[in-house]
Design a protein around this motif. Structure first.
Motif, PDB file in Angstrom:
ATOM      1  N   PHE A  27      13.528  64.006  13.743  1.00 53.31           N
ATOM      2  CA  PHE A  27      13.400  65.303  13.081  1.00 53.31           C
ATOM      3  C   PHE A  27      14.030  65.300  11.703  1.00 53.31           C
ATOM      4  CE2 PHE A  27      12.763  67.128  17.450  1.00 53.31           C
ATOM      5  CZ  PHE A  27      11.477  67.600  17.201  1.00 53.31           C
ATOM      6  N   ALA A  28      15.093  64.539  11.529  1.00 52.80           N
ATOM      7  CA  ALA A  28      15.761  64.473  10.225  1.00 52.80           C
ATOM      8  C   ALA A  28      14.885  63.796   9.180  1.00 52.80           C
ATOM      9  CB  ALA A  28      17.088  63.736  10.355  1.00 52.80           C
ATOM     10  N   LEU A  68      20.115  59.743  28.086  1.00 51.32           N
ATOM     11  CA  LEU A  68      19.883  61.036  27.446  1.00 51.32           C
ATOM     12  C   LEU A  68      20.492  61.103  26.049  1.00 51.32           C
ATOM     13  CD1 LEU A  68      20.333  63.598  30.364  1.00 51.32           C
ATOM     14  CD2 LEU A  68      18.298  63.240  28.963  1.00 51.32           C
ATOM     15  N   MET A  69      21.692  60.563  25.897  1.00 50.50           N
ATOM     16  CA  MET A  69      22.331  60.558  24.577  1.00 50.50           C
ATOM     17  C   MET A  69      21.499  59.762  23.576  1.00 50.50           C
ATOM     18  SD  MET A  69      26.470  60.463  25.439  1.00 50.50           S
ATOM     19  CE  MET A  69      26.563  58.824  24.913  1.00 50.50           C
ATOM     20  N   VAL A  70      21.003  58.619  23.999  1.00 55.19           N
ATOM     21  CA  VAL A  70      20.164  57.805  23.120  1.00 55.19           C
ATOM     22  C   VAL A  70      18.882  58.547  22.778  1.00 55.19           C
ATOM     23  CG1 VAL A  70      18.804  55.682  22.979  1.00 55.19           C
ATOM     24  CG2 VAL A  70      21.136  55.605  23.867  1.00 55.19           C
ATOM     25  N   ALA A  71      18.262  59.182  23.771  1.00 53.54           N
ATOM     26  CA  ALA A  71      17.025  59.926  23.542  1.00 53.54           C
ATOM     27  C   ALA A  71      17.249  61.071  22.556  1.00 53.54           C
ATOM     28  CB  ALA A  71      16.489  60.472  24.865  1.00 53.54           C
ATOM     29  N   PHE A  72      18.318  61.834  22.741  1.00 56.17           N
ATOM     30  CA  PHE A  72      18.599  62.929  21.816  1.00 56.17           C
ATOM     31  C   PHE A  72      18.918  62.409  20.416  1.00 56.17           C
ATOM     32  CE2 PHE A  72      19.654  65.608  25.660  1.00 56.17           C
ATOM     33  CZ  PHE A  72      18.545  66.438  25.513  1.00 56.17           C
ATOM     34  N   GLY A  73      19.614  61.291  20.352  1.00 56.06           N
ATOM     35  CA  GLY A  73      19.891  60.691  19.047  1.00 56.06           C
ATOM     36  C   GLY A  73      18.620  60.272  18.327  1.00 56.06           C
ATOM     37  N   LEU A  74      17.685  59.687  19.068  1.00 53.78           N
ATOM     38  CA  LEU A  74      16.412  59.288  18.474  1.00 53.78           C
ATOM     39  C   LEU A  74      15.592  60.505  18.056  1.00 53.78           C
ATOM     40  CD1 LEU A  74      15.422  56.328  20.828  1.00 53.78           C
ATOM     41  CD2 LEU A  74      16.099  56.184  18.421  1.00 53.78           C
ATOM     42  N   LEU A  75      15.608  61.556  18.874  1.00 47.86           N
ATOM     43  CA  LEU A  75      14.911  62.783  18.501  1.00 47.86           C
ATOM     44  C   LEU A  75      15.499  63.381  17.222  1.00 47.86           C
ATOM     45  CD1 LEU A  75      14.364  64.588  21.919  1.00 47.86           C
ATOM     46  CD2 LEU A  75      12.591  63.876  20.303  1.00 47.86           C
ATOM     47  N   ALA A  76      16.823  63.443  17.149  1.00 45.60           N
ATOM     48  CA  ALA A  76      17.476  63.994  15.962  1.00 45.60           C
ATOM     49  C   ALA A  76      17.139  63.158  14.731  1.00 45.60           C
ATOM     50  CB  ALA A  76      18.993  64.032  16.173  1.00 45.60           C
ATOM     51  N   LYS A  77      17.139  61.861  14.880  1.00 40.25           N
ATOM     52  CA  LYS A  77      16.794  60.986  13.759  1.00 40.25           C
ATOM     53  C   LYS A  77      15.338  61.204  13.334  1.00 40.25           C
ATOM     54  CE  LYS A  77      16.929  56.142  12.392  1.00 40.25           C
ATOM     55  NZ  LYS A  77      17.227  54.777  12.810  1.00 40.25           N
TER      56      LYS A  77
END
Length: 77
Positions: free
Chosen positions: A74-75, A63-72
């Motif tokens: 969107f950024a 989940l942490m990796v998935a959220f990190g990829l999503l944030a990247k």
């Protein structure tokens, strides 16, 4: 079984890319060393944990990796 299959597929990819001269070892080697270190560390602590604890830790990490990829993603919009 799944880890064995992943190992065979990854090894085939590394060998093929190396023979084709397309593997950048300056990038790949740190990832390989990190994976090896994680595997060795995981083997040492796995017998201290119950199966459901390991599953929860893996799910949390995923989940942490998935959220990190999503944030990247969107950024970069």
């Amino acid at each position: 079984t799944s880890m064995g299959v992943l190992t065979l597929i990854s090894l085939t990819g590394v060998i093929t890319a190396t023979l084709a001269g397309k593997l950048d070892w300056e990038i790949g080697l740190p990832f390989a060393l990190g994976a090896l270190t994680g595997m060795l560390f995981g083997r040492r602590i796995a017998h201290h944990l119950k199966a459901h604890q390991i599953q929860h830790l893996f799910a949390g990490l995923s989940l942490m990796v998935a959220f990190g990829l999503l944030a990247k993603g969107f950024a970069s919009l």
